[in-house]
Design a protein around this motif. Structure first.
Motif: not given
Length: 293
Positions: A242-247, A252-258, A267-273, A290-291
């Protein structure tokens, strides 16, 4: 057609076997639900999860004699601690008509509406997604889809490229195109979802701007906006993809999360976002980030 349903209280480990027995005795459909009404929001990938005590319901034509069915179930070794059941008659209704009567146009944000074909469009000058509800794919009624549509409505998408990861009905990709995006790409593991997405895009006049792919042949591209309305588990497992798709500088908008799953997903994204505050609707969460450049 009138129906009668037989509901059996079953130990969780035997629930699928009892469901098979109901089908073997003529049930037209079988459903499972928690005896304590505790929903399973997200079973592990590839795993069918049952509750500690499960209510297994078989649906039968109303003229079915349930006595032999109940007798067969009572003989089963699955009910060592007792056999508890109940039967209910279901009112004979025109379910399709009732379903249609209860689905109305829905507004998201200031500009965006989702409108079924049999209803009048409330605002012809609005951005109207023409979409009829179906059995499997999103129509905007679920909080996660509503959160994503509301976010899209608030953006300037002019000339942007959008990826709808887990596109389902294509509602988010179509909404983005109607709001001004130049190109949208839908990705889903279900071929029927890709067909539904293209049919809905055709109906909304944006089919030439939408491309759809299975994960096995997904394209290489960088998008201005990526929307992933799936579940927390896949969002974490597929973070690299998913990260590789973001310029760089893209959103990046993510949902389906409680709510309780926010830290793990972030934690899975914070290094780059860089994350904005979470938006919450009925216990469901949308995360926007935002990336970094």
């Amino acid at each position: 057609m009138p129906w009668i349903q037989l509901t059996v209280s079953a130990p969780e480990k035997h629930a699928p076997n009892i469901g098979d027995m109901l089908e073997g005795n003529g049930a037209m459909a079988v459903t499972y639900r928690d005896a304590q009404d505790n929903p399973i929001f997200e079973p592990p990938l590839g795993e069918l999860v049952y509750w500690q005590e499960t209510l297994v319901t078989g649906l039968f034509p109303a003229d079915t004699n349930l006595a032999p069915v109940i007798k067969n179930l009572k003989k089963s070794s699955y009910f060592k601690d007792g056999f508890n059941y109940k039967t209910d008659q279901l009112e004979d209704k025109d379910w399709e008509r009732e379903w249609m009567d209860n689905f109305h146009p829905i507004q998201f944000g200031k500009r965006l509406w989702v409108c079924p074909s049999w209803r009048d469009i409330p605002d012809p000058n609005a951005v109207n997604i023409m979409l009829d509800p179906g059995m499997a794919f999103g129509t905007g009624t679920h909080p996660t889809t509503a959160l994503c549509l509301g976010w899209l409505d608030g953006q300037d998408l002019t000339a942007k490229t959008v990826v709808d990861f887990g596109c389902g009905s294509g509602i988010l990709a179509i909404g983005a195109l109607l709001l001004g995006a130049k190109r949208a790409v839908g990705i889903d593991i279900d071929k029927q979802a890709l067909i539904a997405s293209m049919e809905n895009a055709e109906r909304n006049g944006v089919a030439e701007q939408l491309e759809v792919y299975l994960p096995s042949n997904q394209p290489t591209l960088k998008a201005d906006v990526v929307v992933a309305n799936i579940l927390a588990g896949p969002l974490q497992e597929l973070a690299d993809i998913i990260t590789n798709y973001v310029a760089e500088g893209g959103e990046l908008v993510m949902s389906g999360i409680l709510e309780r799953q926010i830290p793990a997903v972030q934690a899975a994204y914070e290094e780059q976002f860089e994350f904005s505050p979470a938006q919450v609707k009925d216990d469901w969460v949308m995360l926007h980030a935002k990336r970094r450049r």
